[in-house]
Design a protein around this motif. Structure first.
Motif, PDB file in Angstrom:
ATOM      1  N   ALA A 169      38.356  39.770  36.620  1.00 27.13           N
ATOM      2  CA  ALA A 169      39.295  38.880  37.232  1.00 27.13           C
ATOM      3  C   ALA A 169      39.371  37.501  36.293  1.00 27.13           C
ATOM      4  N   ARG A 170      40.653  37.156  36.201  1.00 27.04           N
ATOM      5  CA  ARG A 170      40.895  35.862  35.779  1.00 27.04           C
ATOM      6  C   ARG A 170      40.137  34.577  36.381  1.00 27.04           C
ATOM      7  N   GLU A 171      40.221  34.942  37.524  1.00 30.11           N
ATOM      8  CA  GLU A 171      39.234  33.760  38.358  1.00 30.11           C
ATOM      9  C   GLU A 171      37.824  33.667  37.911  1.00 30.11           C
ATOM     10  N   ASP A 172      37.215  34.675  37.616  1.00 30.29           N
ATOM     11  CA  ASP A 172      35.944  34.701  36.979  1.00 30.29           C
ATOM     12  C   ASP A 172      35.816  34.095  35.611  1.00 30.29           C
TER      13      ASP A 172
ATOM     14  N   ASP B 298      38.104  32.001  34.577  1.00 30.91           N
ATOM     15  CA  ASP B 298      38.143  30.479  34.821  1.00 30.91           C
ATOM     16  C   ASP B 298      36.955  29.782  35.110  1.00 30.91           C
ATOM     17  N   ARG B 299      36.100  30.181  35.956  1.00 31.46           N
ATOM     18  CA  ARG B 299      35.009  29.712  36.323  1.00 31.46           C
ATOM     19  C   ARG B 299      33.901  29.518  35.178  1.00 31.46           C
TER      20      ARG B 299
ATOM     21  N   ASN C 109      42.513  36.037  28.056  1.00 34.26           N
ATOM     22  CA  ASN C 109      42.235  37.280  28.365  1.00 34.26           C
ATOM     23  C   ASN C 109      41.874  38.036  27.493  1.00 34.26           C
TER      24      ASN C 109
ATOM     25  N   THR D  26      43.024  42.224  32.836  1.00 36.83           N
ATOM     26  CA  THR D  26      42.592  41.127  33.292  1.00 36.83           C
ATOM     27  C   THR D  26      43.563  40.716  34.459  1.00 36.83           C
TER      28      THR D  26
ATOM     29  N   SER E 234      44.621  38.992  38.632  1.00 32.37           N
ATOM     30  CA  SER E 234      44.806  37.920  39.149  1.00 32.37           C
ATOM     31  C   SER E 234      45.049  38.179  40.656  1.00 32.37           C
ATOM     32  N   GLY E 235      44.015  37.629  41.598  1.00 31.12           N
ATOM     33  CA  GLY E 235      43.963  37.743  43.088  1.00 31.12           C
ATOM     34  C   GLY E 235      43.477  39.008  43.448  1.00 31.12           C
TER      35      GLY E 235
ATOM     36  N   ASP F   5      39.550  40.825  43.983  1.00 29.54           N
ATOM     37  CA  ASP F   5      38.143  40.452  44.029  1.00 29.54           C
ATOM     38  C   ASP F   5      37.440  41.665  43.315  1.00 29.54           C
TER      39      ASP F   5
END
Length: 219
Positions: A72-75, A77-78, A89, A97, A99-100, A102
């Motif tokens: 996930a892109r969110e991970d 980013d973290r 990516n 990769t 988005s949105g 889980d």
């Protein structure tokens, strides 16, 4: 929920892999689509996965049950914030990769339709020496990544097809159990007491993860 990029890597020599070839394809870059996704056919052997992607060490990557890796892109980013540097990516070796989505919260056996392909979640990614080398200067990377508990997901190919950046990720099947990628990953790394619970995911599990869980319960 969508696919941001499709990423592939070319085999390249590096000093940090323990594979006999001395090469890895972990450093992946986004490519223009559409890209073909196919099943390897025999676990651990033969071509398959994302077209154009090199899998050098099939002891721990590739094969039927690890044909495609999603993160996930969110991970990412973290981890960017924690490491204090940009992570593009594909840098973690992921083919997809997203988005949105889980990804680590997906159920083992959950199926995603992306483009004209259908993929099935099989297990989490166990961090290896090559991954640690790819990340570089971070000390204790494998331990840090494991403790974070968001490993991303390996997937098998149920229906071959073509995928492209921007494709929607549609969940077309969710199994009737509560074993997520994160639970399976924790059972395999930090908390073996979870292995009996992992068995409820059945044959959808990566074949080695299923066998290891069975052996533990038998003992």
């Amino acid at each position: 929920m969508k696919l941001l990029t499709v990423n592939v890597g070319k085999a390249a020599p590096v000093p940090y892999t323990d594979h006999p070839s001395g090469k890895t394809g972990i450093d992946k870059l986004p490519v223009e689509g559409p890209v073909r996704v196919a099943a390897p056919g025999v676990a651990g052997k033969g071509p398959g996965g994302v077209e154009g992607d090199s899998v050098c060490d099939q002891r721990v990557h590739g094969g039927d049950d690890q044909a495609v890796y999603a993160f996930a892109r969110e991970d990412l980013d973290r981890w960017e914030k924690e490491l204090g540097r940009p992570l593009r990516n594909g840098f973690f070796g992921e083919n997809l990769t997203t988005s949105g989505v889980d990804v680590s919260g997906a159920l083992i056996g959950e199926r995603w339709r992306i483009g004209s392909a259908v993929l099935e979640v099989t297990c989490g990614r166990i961090p290896c020496q090559t991954f640690a080398g790819q990340v570089g200067v971070e000390k204790g990377w494998q331990k840090r990544f494991t403790q974070e508990g968001a490993p991303g997901a390996y997937l098998r190919v149920i229906e071959p097809g073509e995928i492209s950046a921007g494709d929607m990720v549609e969940i077309v099947h969710r199994p009737d159990h509560d074993v997520t990628v994160a639970v399976q990953f924790r059972a395999a790394t930090l908390d073996r007491s979870l292995l009996p619970r992992v068995l409820t995911a059945g044959e959808a599990l990566h074949y080695e993860a299923l066998e290891n869980a069975r052996k533990y319960v038998e003992k």
